[in-house]
Design a protein around this motif. Structure first.
Motif, mmCIF file in Angstrom:
data_model
loop_
_atom_site.group_PDB
_atom_site.id
_atom_site.type_symbol
_atom_site.label_atom_id
_atom_site.label_comp_id
_atom_site.label_asym_id
_atom_site.label_seq_id
_atom_site.Cartn_x
_atom_site.Cartn_y
_atom_site.Cartn_z
ATOM 1 N N THR A 50 14.659 30.099 35.083
ATOM 2 C CA THR A 50 15.532 29.539 34.052
ATOM 3 C C THR A 50 14.795 28.458 33.256
ATOM 4 N N ASN A 51 14.035 27.634 33.961
ATOM 5 C CA ASN A 51 13.217 26.636 33.273
ATOM 6 C C ASN A 51 11.809 26.624 33.848
ATOM 7 N N PRO A 52 10.906 27.398 33.263
ATOM 8 C CA PRO A 52 9.548 27.510 33.822
ATOM 9 C C PRO A 52 8.729 26.221 33.682
ATOM 10 N N ARG A 53 9.277 25.211 33.036
ATOM 11 C CA ARG A 53 8.546 23.956 32.868
ATOM 12 C C ARG A 53 8.868 22.921 33.950
ATOM 13 N N ILE A 54 9.563 23.341 34.979
ATOM 14 C CA ILE A 54 9.887 22.423 36.086
ATOM 15 C C ILE A 54 8.593 21.923 36.737
ATOM 16 N N LYS A 55 8.492 20.609 36.884
ATOM 17 C CA LYS A 55 7.281 20.009 37.467
ATOM 18 C C LYS A 55 7.556 19.289 38.776
ATOM 19 N N LYS A 56 8.681 18.580 38.809
ATOM 20 C CA LYS A 56 8.977 17.774 40.003
ATOM 21 C C LYS A 56 10.242 18.301 40.689
ATOM 22 N N ALA A 57 10.051 18.689 41.941
ATOM 23 C CA ALA A 57 11.177 19.270 42.671
ATOM 24 C C ALA A 57 11.499 18.458 43.915
ATOM 25 N N LEU A 58 12.789 18.412 44.214
ATOM 26 C CA LEU A 58 13.257 17.803 45.457
ATOM 27 C C LEU A 58 13.976 18.890 46.249
ATOM 28 N N VAL A 59 13.613 19.015 47.513
ATOM 29 C CA VAL A 59 14.270 19.990 48.374
ATOM 30 C C VAL A 59 14.941 19.232 49.509
ATOM 31 N N ILE A 60 16.223 19.469 49.691
ATOM 32 C CA ILE A 60 16.949 18.771 50.749
ATOM 33 C C ILE A 60 17.333 19.769 51.828
ATOM 34 N N GLY A 61 17.015 19.431 53.061
ATOM 35 C CA GLY A 61 17.186 20.383 54.159
ATOM 36 C C GLY A 61 15.933 21.242 54.213
ATOM 37 N N ALA A 62 16.119 22.541 54.468
ATOM 38 C CA ALA A 62 14.996 23.467 54.324
ATOM 39 C C ALA A 62 13.872 23.235 55.307
#
Lengths: 284, 284
Positions: free
Chosen positions: A72-84
């Motif tokens: 949806t947004n290929p320009r995503i640079k910074k991600a936060l993952v909670i859990g996982a």
């Protein structure tokens, strides 16, 4: 001798798997952790007696929770993952060269340690240099973050144990603040079929829709989860996951996937009427 | 005391339902027939120990096997239904005023009689004046029919018992002849997830693609079937089920549905990569 793992999907529905070996069992500060080996699903992890990840079908969950927002947004640079804690979501995120940093917040270090040992298939990218793991409560972690992430993925357990705080308005309000103006939030959104899960789904949806102008739900087939009919929530400040999808851009990345494709991306947002009715019934 | 019905989805996966009552059991000429009452799924019918229909989720199967072809060509007048002893497929077809005749061919009269008694929810329209029931082998029935039907629905059991003949080239070749130039064929197409079912799916697909220029597969969530990931086949002589769908025409009919809608109609033809690969692997 036969050894069977059994899980109650409801009080009167049981899902059982013949296992070759009970590889691990322990009680962490937060939950009971077990790992089994089976012929049908390979190695699988359970938390408090519920299947979280199996070698056979983890690709479905992890591809669908990651590639839908990334396409949806290929320009995503910074991600936060909670859990996982199993690492599968992080693994899929690291496949994007454009991703600069992945913060992973897992409350239970023991889950991560166990997955590193028994589920290298999912945990294999936790040492990627872009990944930073915080062993903290996700609810507290997001309170202090502002305008930082382009993507937050809430890869939580069901809201019946340590994951409970991740199904609250406070949490989603803080996620909203932690996201940039480009921000997308994806969460595991439970299931519409059995009553208990349907109520969790409604609760999650109600919390999210208060904060995000775009608030959609998409469905996948995950055979080892109760009913096999599983949902993810997609929320964002401005991105419509279907109307503006740039299929060509994603396909040009050349990522090989076993479940996700851009046609399915558009198709999975079309929901059955009874699911739409349940979501509409979550109050305004 | 607790009474549990158990079904082997594979040799090492078991699905169990707590039942209140075992309402009926008998062995017909063709198969073992049982009816149970349960809290979670209401009354349900099993044939040879496999769940066929439950009160709770039969709407998913029956809406999706009927409304997809009916919305694709709203001018369908003559329909043939093979199998479908529970009556659910016929019930959905009778909702269309444009339908002039429904021939139903069920090999096992006892299934129909049992469903009339225990599952009026599905059997309620078997006495519609447009319906004619033939208690015959579907395979033989279609041999003698030519250019007669606008729609054939193959609502069969799995290809492991009496339904076996409905998974052959001879059968689909005869279906092709029994259809008019407008003809559409829809069949229950098994499941991609567990090996045994995936092989049946491949076999069905291989048989059908030999005769029909349009040959597509669509997916649904049916939680009481093995893996919950179920497929239907859509084949036709000229109708594309997605590209030419007249959504407005179907929506103007004003039919109330719990699962089907025209958005989902388009979405359900988008398949996961691993399913596409299995279908492509059925030889040319």
């Amino acid at each position: 001798m036969e050894l069977w793992y059994s899980e109650q999907h409801t009080k009167s529905v049981r899902f059982s798997v013949k296992v070759n070996q009970h590889l691990y069992t322990a009680k962490s500060e937060f939950q009971r952790i077990d790992v089994f080996k089976s012929k049908e699903f390979g190695t699988f992890l359970t938390l408090d007696g519920l299947i979280m990840v199996t070698e056979k079908d983890e690709f479905i969950y992890h591809e669908m929770i990651v590639h839908v927002p990334m396409a949806t947004n290929p320009r995503i640079k910074k991600a936060l993952v909670i859990g996982a804690g199993d690492g599968g979501t992080v693994r899929e995120l690291t496949r994007y060269p454009g991703i600069e940093s992945i913060d992973m917040v897992e409350i239970d270090k023991m889950v991560v340690d166990v997955c590193r040992q028994y589920l290298p298939q999912t945990a294999c990218k936790l040492d990627d240099p872009r990944v930073r793991i915080y062993y903290e409560d996700g609810l507290k972690f997001v309170r202090s973050r502002e305008n930082l992430y382009d993507l937050i993925i809430v890869d939580s357990t069901d809201p019946f144990g340590p994951g409970e705080g991740l199904f609250t308005k406070e949490f989603y309000g803080n996620c909203d603040k932690a996201l940039t103006e480009e921000g997308i939030l994806v969460n595991q959104h439970e299931s519409p079929y059995y009553d208990k899960y349907a109520r969790s789904m409604q609760r999650a949806h109600q919390c999210i829709r208060e904060f995000f102008p775009v608030c959609r739900v998409y469905q996948v087939h995950i055979p080892t989860y109760p009913s096999g009919h599983w949902l993810f929530g997609f929320a964002s400040k401005k991105y419509d996951p279907v109307g503006k999808l740039d299929e060509e851009a994603w396909n040009n990345l050349g990522l090989q996937t076993n479940y996700y494709n851009t046609e399915l991306h558009k198709g999975c947002f079309a929901l059955p009427n009874y699911v739409k009715a349940l979501l509409a019934d979550t109050g305004k």
